[in-house]
Design an enzyme around this catalytic site. Structure first.
Site, PDB file in Angstrom:
ATOM      1  N   SER A 144      20.033  14.461  82.814  1.00  0.00           N
ATOM      2  CA  SER A 144      21.140  13.682  82.279  1.00  0.00           C
ATOM      3  C   SER A 144      21.561  14.301  80.947  1.00  0.00           C
ATOM      4  O   SER A 144      20.750  14.406  80.032  1.00  0.00           O
ATOM      5  CB  SER A 144      20.668  12.235  82.087  1.00  0.00           C
ATOM      6  OG  SER A 144      21.644  11.484  81.419  1.00  0.00           O
ATOM      7  N   LYS A 170      23.881  15.531  85.604  1.00  0.00           N
ATOM      8  CA  LYS A 170      24.658  14.297  85.388  1.00  0.00           C
ATOM      9  C   LYS A 170      25.207  14.372  83.978  1.00  0.00           C
ATOM     10  O   LYS A 170      24.465  14.667  83.038  1.00  0.00           O
ATOM     11  CB  LYS A 170      23.725  13.104  85.574  1.00  0.00           C
ATOM     12  CG  LYS A 170      24.056  11.835  84.792  1.00  0.00           C
ATOM     13  CD  LYS A 170      23.200  10.676  85.272  1.00  0.00           C
ATOM     14  CE  LYS A 170      22.899   9.680  84.172  1.00  0.00           C
ATOM     15  NZ  LYS A 170      22.061   8.559  84.652  1.00  0.00           N
ATOM     16  N   LYS A 172      27.392  12.381  80.906  1.00  0.00           N
ATOM     17  CA  LYS A 172      27.836  11.072  80.433  1.00  0.00           C
ATOM     18  C   LYS A 172      29.323  11.155  80.132  1.00  0.00           C
ATOM     19  O   LYS A 172      29.791  12.155  79.571  1.00  0.00           O
ATOM     20  CB  LYS A 172      27.072  10.717  79.152  1.00  0.00           C
ATOM     21  CG  LYS A 172      25.581  10.532  79.375  1.00  0.00           C
ATOM     22  CD  LYS A 172      25.315   9.242  80.098  1.00  0.00           C
ATOM     23  CE  LYS A 172      23.827   8.927  80.162  1.00  0.00           C
ATOM     24  NZ  LYS A 172      23.577   7.655  80.842  1.00  0.00           N
ATOM     25  N   ASP A 197      28.265   9.570  84.620  1.00  0.00           N
ATOM     26  CA  ASP A 197      27.738   8.232  84.305  1.00  0.00           C
ATOM     27  C   ASP A 197      28.547   7.624  83.169  1.00  0.00           C
ATOM     28  O   ASP A 197      28.577   8.165  82.062  1.00  0.00           O
ATOM     29  CB  ASP A 197      26.256   8.357  83.893  1.00  0.00           C
ATOM     30  CG  ASP A 197      25.616   6.998  83.617  1.00  0.00           C
ATOM     31  OD1 ASP A 197      26.286   5.962  83.809  1.00  0.00           O
ATOM     32  OD2 ASP A 197      24.431   6.980  83.221  1.00  0.00           O
ATOM     33  N   GLU A 222      28.646   6.801  88.315  1.00  0.00           N
ATOM     34  CA  GLU A 222      27.652   5.757  88.065  1.00  0.00           C
ATOM     35  C   GLU A 222      28.222   4.709  87.105  1.00  0.00           C
ATOM     36  O   GLU A 222      28.766   5.053  86.052  1.00  0.00           O
ATOM     37  CB  GLU A 222      26.414   6.429  87.453  1.00  0.00           C
ATOM     38  CG  GLU A 222      25.219   5.527  87.341  1.00  0.00           C
ATOM     39  CD  GLU A 222      24.011   6.264  86.747  1.00  0.00           C
ATOM     40  OE1 GLU A 222      24.051   7.507  86.601  1.00  0.00           O
ATOM     41  OE2 GLU A 222      23.036   5.582  86.410  1.00  0.00           O
ATOM     42  N   ASP A 247      24.095   1.009  88.456  1.00  0.00           N
ATOM     43  CA  ASP A 247      22.861   1.073  87.669  1.00  0.00           C
ATOM     44  C   ASP A 247      22.692  -0.287  86.988  1.00  0.00           C
ATOM     45  O   ASP A 247      21.996  -1.174  87.503  1.00  0.00           O
ATOM     46  CB  ASP A 247      22.973   2.236  86.657  1.00  0.00           C
ATOM     47  CG  ASP A 247      21.854   2.274  85.617  1.00  0.00           C
ATOM     48  OD1 ASP A 247      20.866   1.533  85.760  1.00  0.00           O
ATOM     49  OD2 ASP A 247      21.960   3.052  84.645  1.00  0.00           O
ATOM     50  N   LYS A 271      15.861   1.793  88.726  1.00  0.00           N
ATOM     51  CA  LYS A 271      15.018   1.940  87.538  1.00  0.00           C
ATOM     52  C   LYS A 271      14.070   0.757  87.529  1.00  0.00           C
ATOM     53  O   LYS A 271      14.524  -0.399  87.504  1.00  0.00           O
ATOM     54  CB  LYS A 271      15.858   1.859  86.263  1.00  0.00           C
ATOM     55  CG  LYS A 271      16.720   3.061  85.958  1.00  0.00           C
ATOM     56  CD  LYS A 271      17.545   2.793  84.708  1.00  0.00           C
ATOM     57  CE  LYS A 271      18.425   3.976  84.361  1.00  0.00           C
ATOM     58  NZ  LYS A 271      19.465   3.604  83.368  1.00  0.00           N
ATOM     59  N   GLY A 299      16.347   7.142  84.879  1.00  0.00           N
ATOM     60  CA  GLY A 299      15.399   7.337  83.780  1.00  0.00           C
ATOM     61  C   GLY A 299      15.815   6.531  82.572  1.00  0.00           C
ATOM     62  O   GLY A 299      17.006   6.251  82.385  1.00  0.00           O
TER      63      GLY A 299
HETATM   64  O1  NPG Z   1      16.239  11.211  81.923  1.00  0.00           O
HETATM   65  O2  NPG Z   1      15.464   9.366  81.141  1.00  0.00           O
HETATM   66  C1  NPG Z   1      16.369  10.153  81.335  1.00  0.00           C
HETATM   67  C2  NPG Z   1      17.727   9.775  80.818  1.00  0.00           C
HETATM   68  C3  NPG Z   1      18.586   9.279  81.903  1.00  0.00           C
HETATM   69  O3  NPG Z   1      20.825   8.996  81.216  1.00  0.00           O
HETATM   70  C4  NPG Z   1      19.726   8.500  81.349  1.00  0.00           C
HETATM   71  N1  NPG Z   1      19.457   7.256  81.017  1.00  0.00           N
HETATM   72  O4  NPG Z   1      22.202   5.104  81.238  1.00  0.00           O
HETATM   73  O5  NPG Z   1      20.867   5.887  82.676  1.00  0.00           O
HETATM   74  C5  NPG Z   1      21.201   5.743  81.508  1.00  0.00           C
HETATM   75  C6  NPG Z   1      20.408   6.401  80.401  1.00  0.00           C
HETATM   76  C7  NPG Z   1      19.685   5.492  79.462  1.00  0.00           C
HETATM   77  C8  NPG Z   1      18.655   5.968  78.707  1.00  0.00           C
HETATM   78  C9  NPG Z   1      20.016   4.178  79.327  1.00  0.00           C
HETATM   79  C10 NPG Z   1      17.941   5.148  77.841  1.00  0.00           C
HETATM   80  C11 NPG Z   1      19.311   3.366  78.438  1.00  0.00           C
HETATM   81  C12 NPG Z   1      18.273   3.865  77.719  1.00  0.00           C
END
Ligand code: NPG
Length: 377
Positions: A144, A170, A172, A197, A222, A247, A271, A299
């Protein structure tokens, strides 16, 4: 398939909670903000047998969801831990029911359940992957990538991750940082597996912008709309060629089945923290598999504790898309486990040792701890 073989109960003596502050290798920017330090709660279940470890994946502020560290810290000590300790002898499969009277706080519940589960499986010498129903010994590793200074900087960042071997990118997005960023990555790298995302940053009124993304042949978009916008997501999904993945909206197996019934999503990000635990996550996997809906493992910038559990979950058969199961060094220079997850040939191995299959590095754990409390029976 529900959990095939339940785990034996553990005799709970108490819980230790720690707030950790772990520096990130570089700032991580999403539509809801920029993080430079991961604030996370590590849970240790103290039992008559081996201790178990879990992680509460809240952030400092309620920006991704309504949960946040101080809320989880309070509700865990005031409500959730006492409910588990009152029961004394708890099987992992009972934890969710014991915690169910308390509304919400799913990340806090998930962290406690994982600690109980780890303790129970360590006592039996059973790996978490085997317990959850894993069918693979390694899982494909997606990454990500946060919003960068500009599209050129994004291309540089993505190039680094592709060179490292990540098999899916991915990025953002947010209003004003969507079309040009996506176009830059597509133009630079051709037909790589790519998804975007939005972290809830759009409204149905942004349909025209979101429809422009259709020309990039994305794996999925996403969570374009708000957590509660299931009906609007269904309307949007009808108008987009890009598959809509949810998500934030998927907070439970019930929410997942409602979203599918409404046509609000054709892919689901699972998740464990967001849905209240790894057992609820398996239920969502099962119902999506029955419905022919692909899932992937999200994640939450977990430490080596949560990352080990995510790799085990992502090895279930319905996880047919690469997840955000990146190596520890994607976010951290120093992790709190002795063997942080590494990526080889675009994959992360599913741990094979008892329970989580990772050991805590006590020095690193202490170094990152900013607050610690013990709640005993
Ligand atoms: O690899 O853990 C990872 C990051 C993946 O983008 C990621 N997580 O919106 O999915 C999400 C975002 C996130 C991370 C959201 C931390 C909230 C807290």
């Amino acid at each position: 398939m529900p959990i095939a073989h339940a785990a034996a109960p553990v005799d709970l003596e108490g819980f230790e909670l720690r707030v950790l502050h772990i520096p990130l290798v570089s700032p991580f920017t999403t539509s809801f903000g920029t993080e430079t330090v991961r604030e996370v709660i590590v849970v240790r279940a103290l039992t008559a047998g081996p201790d178990g470890w879990g992680e509460i994946v809240t952030q400092e502020l309620p920006l991704y969801s309504s949960e946040y560290t101080r809320g989880a810290w309070d509700v865990a000590q005031r409500c959730l831990i006492p409910a588990l300790l009152d029961a004394r002898t708890v099987a992992p499969e009972q934890a969710a029911d014991l915690l169910d009277p308390f509304v919400g706080h799913r990340m806090a519940k998930a962290g406690l359940e994982l600690a109980v589960l780890d303790a129970a499986l360590r006592a039996e010498g059973r790996p978490l992957g085997e317990y959850l129903g894993a069918v693979r010994d390694r899982v494909p590793s997606g990454v990500s990538v946060g919003i960068q200074r500009d599209p050129a900087a994004l291309v540089d960042a993505v190039a680094g991750y592709l060179d490292a071997g990540y098999v899916r990118i991915k990025i953002k997005i947010k209003p004003g940082r969507d079309i040009d960023d996506t176009a830059a990555v597509r133009d630079a790298f051709g037909s790589i597996p790519l998804q975007v995302d939005a972290n809830s940053a759009y409204a149905l009124a942004d349909l025209d912008t979101l429809a422009e993304l259709d020309r990039f042949d994305l794996l999925l978009i996403e969570q374009p709309l708000r957590e509660d916008d299931l009906v609007d997501h269904a309307a949007l999904a009808q108008r987009l060629r890009t598959p809509v993945c949810l998500d934030e909206s998927i907070t439970s197996a019930k929410a997942a089945s409602d979203a599918l019934a409404l046509g609000a999503a054709s892919v689901i990000n699972i998740k464990a923290g967001r849905v209240g635990g790894y057992l609820e996550a398996v239920q969502i996997h099962d119902l999506c598999r029955d419905a022919g809906v692909p899932v992937w493992c999200g994640g939450m910038i977990e430490t080596g504790i949560g990352r080990a559990a995510n790799a085990a979950l992502a090895a279930l058969p319905g996880f047919t898309l690469p997840g955000d199961v990146s190596a520890s060094d994607r976010f951290y220079t120093r992790d709190i486990v002795t063997e942080p997850a590494v990526m080889r040939d675009g994959h992360v191995a599913v741990p094979t040792g008892p329970g989580l299959g990772v050991e805590i590095d006590p020095v690193a754990l202490d170094d990152f701890t900013v607050e610690r409390v013990e709640v005993r029976r």
